[in-house]
Each structure stands twice: as C-alpha cells, then as structure tokens.
Design an enzyme around this catalytic site. Structure first.
Site, mmCIF file in Angstrom:
data_model
loop_
_atom_site.group_PDB
_atom_site.id
_atom_site.type_symbol
_atom_site.label_atom_id
_atom_site.label_comp_id
_atom_site.label_asym_id
_atom_site.label_seq_id
_atom_site.Cartn_x
_atom_site.Cartn_y
_atom_site.Cartn_z
ATOM 1 N N ASP A 1 47.282 40.483 30.723
ATOM 2 C CA ASP A 1 47.738 41.106 31.969
ATOM 3 C C ASP A 1 49.037 40.497 32.469
ATOM 4 O O ASP A 1 49.194 39.263 32.484
ATOM 5 C CB ASP A 1 46.693 40.884 33.071
ATOM 6 C CG ASP A 1 45.733 42.046 33.211
ATOM 7 O OD1 ASP A 1 46.029 43.140 32.693
ATOM 8 O OD2 ASP A 1 44.684 41.856 33.849
ATOM 9 N N LYS B 1 49.394 44.392 29.783
ATOM 10 C CA LYS B 1 48.806 45.431 30.650
ATOM 11 C C LYS B 1 49.403 45.311 32.044
ATOM 12 O O LYS B 1 49.615 44.200 32.546
ATOM 13 C CB LYS B 1 47.286 45.299 30.699
ATOM 14 C CG LYS B 1 46.613 46.334 31.621
ATOM 15 C CD LYS B 1 45.118 46.444 31.377
ATOM 16 C CE LYS B 1 44.281 45.403 32.027
ATOM 17 N NZ LYS B 1 44.400 45.295 33.502
ATOM 18 N N ASP C 1 43.795 39.406 34.577
ATOM 19 C CA ASP C 1 44.088 38.568 35.751
ATOM 20 C C ASP C 1 42.831 38.437 36.623
ATOM 21 O O ASP C 1 42.832 37.741 37.640
ATOM 22 C CB ASP C 1 45.302 39.074 36.538
ATOM 23 C CG ASP C 1 45.139 40.481 37.074
ATOM 24 O OD1 ASP C 1 44.096 41.126 36.800
ATOM 25 O OD2 ASP C 1 46.057 40.954 37.777
ATOM 26 N N SER C 2 41.726 39.072 36.185
ATOM 27 C CA SER C 2 40.413 38.791 36.776
ATOM 28 C C SER C 2 40.107 37.306 36.677
ATOM 29 O O SER C 2 39.199 36.810 37.352
ATOM 30 C CB SER C 2 39.320 39.600 36.067
ATOM 31 O OG SER C 2 39.397 39.433 34.667
ATOM 32 N N GLU D 1 39.670 52.356 35.608
ATOM 33 C CA GLU D 1 38.641 51.539 36.275
ATOM 34 C C GLU D 1 38.041 52.277 37.469
ATOM 35 O O GLU D 1 38.772 52.770 38.339
ATOM 36 C CB GLU D 1 39.274 50.204 36.730
ATOM 37 C CG GLU D 1 38.274 49.291 37.435
ATOM 38 C CD GLU D 1 38.771 47.860 37.605
ATOM 39 O OE1 GLU D 1 39.857 47.520 37.084
ATOM 40 O OE2 GLU D 1 38.063 47.089 38.276
ATOM 41 N N GLU E 1 49.533 47.573 36.072
ATOM 42 C CA GLU E 1 48.769 48.518 36.895
ATOM 43 C C GLU E 1 49.682 49.527 37.590
ATOM 44 O O GLU E 1 50.730 49.141 38.130
ATOM 45 C CB GLU E 1 47.973 47.750 37.955
ATOM 46 C CG GLU E 1 46.963 46.777 37.357
ATOM 47 C CD GLU E 1 46.166 46.022 38.410
ATOM 48 O OE1 GLU E 1 46.326 46.311 39.624
ATOM 49 O OE2 GLU E 1 45.379 45.149 38.026
#
Ligand code: KIV
Length: 271
Positions: A91, A120, A52-53, A189, A122
C-alpha cells in the site's frame, strides 16, 4: 540465469489475468512480517498485500492515517523475504501519492526497497492521473474502491458503500475509470454483493473483494481477522479460520480452500 534466488518464482500480472479468465478464484491475505508471509506462501495464497491496515492491527492506531512510508517499506521488505510464489502488493499510505512526483518517488521505493511487484492506492477522480503516471513508468498499480479507509473522515466511519442507486452507479463508473487509467487489479471493499458481481463482470481486470460478496475474481482478508486476533468487534465479512484448525498454517490453508471452493464468503459475510 536471471535470479540469485532459484526458489523464488512469483506469480505475475499475466497469471492473475489468466485466473480471471479461467479460475480458480484468487486467495489473497495481508501480512506484515516474514514468518507469517512464509506460512501464507506455503498455504498456497496467490497474493499477499502489505496493507496500511498495519497501522491498526500492528501499531494499534484507530485508523490507517498515521502509517508512514518508512513503515510500509520496512514491513514490505520483511514480507518479501518470506515469499517464494505469492505476488506482493504494498500500500501507498495516506498522502504518499498526493501528486505525481510524490507518488513516483514513494512507489519506486516500495518496489526497489520493499520488494513489491505492485503498489495499491485508494480512490478514483484525481487518483486516475497518478495511476496512469505510475503505470507509464512500469510500476503496476492496484486500485481500491468502495470503503476506502484513508477517506474515513469524509466517509464518517467504516460503512458499506454503494448502497443506493446513485452511489452504485458512481462506483461502477469509478471502477471503469481506474481500469482505463491502467490499474491491473481492483480491490473492492464493503459493497453490496450484487454490485460487486456487476463490477466484476463489467471489468476486464481481476476484482478482489473484501466484504464484497462471493462473486469477485478473488477474496482478501486481513491476516489478524483470519486468525481471530484483531481486538474488538470482528467485521461481518471476516471469519476466524484459526478456530477449529490447530495452527497458523492450517488456518491459512483452510481459508485458501474455502475461497477456492466458494464456501467463503457466505451470505452471512456479505451485504
Ligand atoms: O490495508 C489493507 O489491509 C487493505 C485491505 C483491507 C484490502 O487495504
């Protein structure tokens, strides 16, 4: 005959697990479209993440929070068409896994429409319930701990995590929790290299680092950082591999080689 694409032989989760046991280190990148994904695949990248960057490096936002499921599904399907071997992870964006039913619907979409092998998400805490639910319905999950960009407002910015003893201990416990919930992979990260090394040793699943030092089972870089085209200040943990090579393919190949031989990341890229 199980496939209508005989050239399509993606790595699977057992391959990643095997790489944790006997190497070589996993070389991973992000990608958002088919042509760059194809170059990454050709360069021997093991895992491609549609991160999602993309909200920042493709869409130009200040953070990842505006990214939608439509955008993730679209970019994931583009990347999927560029890959033959690399495993594709996509993501789940901000709020796309806020409860189990929402996570089911959105993760299934990334797999069915987006072509992802794994999704993915978080965090730990309440996220562990979501991980367990998805894995129980045959959707493999990659967890993401340390600096979790979807928590940018709570964290107060993009900062190294786990620096003091209590925070480091919490991260080690969270890592154990997401593994116990069924995550098949963990992205760590921006954490101190020594802490990442400890977590990598303590877990049985592969740990992929970004800004987490050289002792993880794999490394990942955002493609725009690897190519030196991210606007603004370059993060300490990144390196422009296009400088000194001559093409996108040569740059990604140099990155893969540097990760596999252990020359990247160096101490100057670590915390
Ligand atoms: O969104 C992303 O690109 C990521 C990487 C930084 C691991 O999560």
């Amino acid at each position: 005959m199980y496939s209508d694409r005989p050239d399509f032989r993606p790595l699977g989760l057992p391959d990643l697990q095997q790489r944790k046991r006997s190497g070589p280190v996993l070389a991973c990148v992000t990608a958002y479209e088919a042509s760059i994904a194809a170059r990454a695949d050709e360069a021997g990248v093991d895992l491609v993440l549609v991160g999602d960057s993309l909200g920042m490096v493709v869409q130009g936002h200040a953070n990842t929070l505006a990214v939608t499921m439509d955008a993730m599904t679209y970019h994931s399907s583009c990347v999927a068409r560029g890959l033959r071997r690399a495993l594709l992870v996509a993501d789940l964006p901000f709020m796309a896994y806020r409860d189990v039913p929402t996570a089911f619907a959105n993760a299934a979409r990334l797999v069915a429409e987006g072509g992802a092998t794994m999704v993915k998400l978080e965090g730990a805490d309440w996220v562990c319930e979501v991980i367990a639910a998805l894995v129980s319905r045959e959707i493999p999950v990659c967890a993401h701990l340390g600096l979790t960009p979807q928590s940018v407002h709570r964290l107060g910015g993009y900062r190294v995590q786990g620096r003091d003893e209590a925070a480091a201990q919490r991260l080690r416990e969270d890592a154990r929790r997401v593994q116990d919930a069924g995550a098949g992979l963990l992205v760590l990260e921006c954490v101190p290299a020594a802490l990442a090394a400890t977590i990598t040793r303590e877990l049985s699943i592969p740990v992929i680092g970004i800004g987490a030092g050289p002792h993880c089972d794999g490394q990942i870089l955002v493609m725009h950082d690897l190519l030196g085209i991210t606007p603004g200040k370059r993060p300490r943990f990144s390196k422009d591999f296009l400088a000194g090579t001559g093409s996108v393919l040569a740059a990604i190949t140099a990155y893969v080689e540097a990760v596999r031989t252990g020359s990247f990341p160096g101490a100057e890229h670590s915390y």
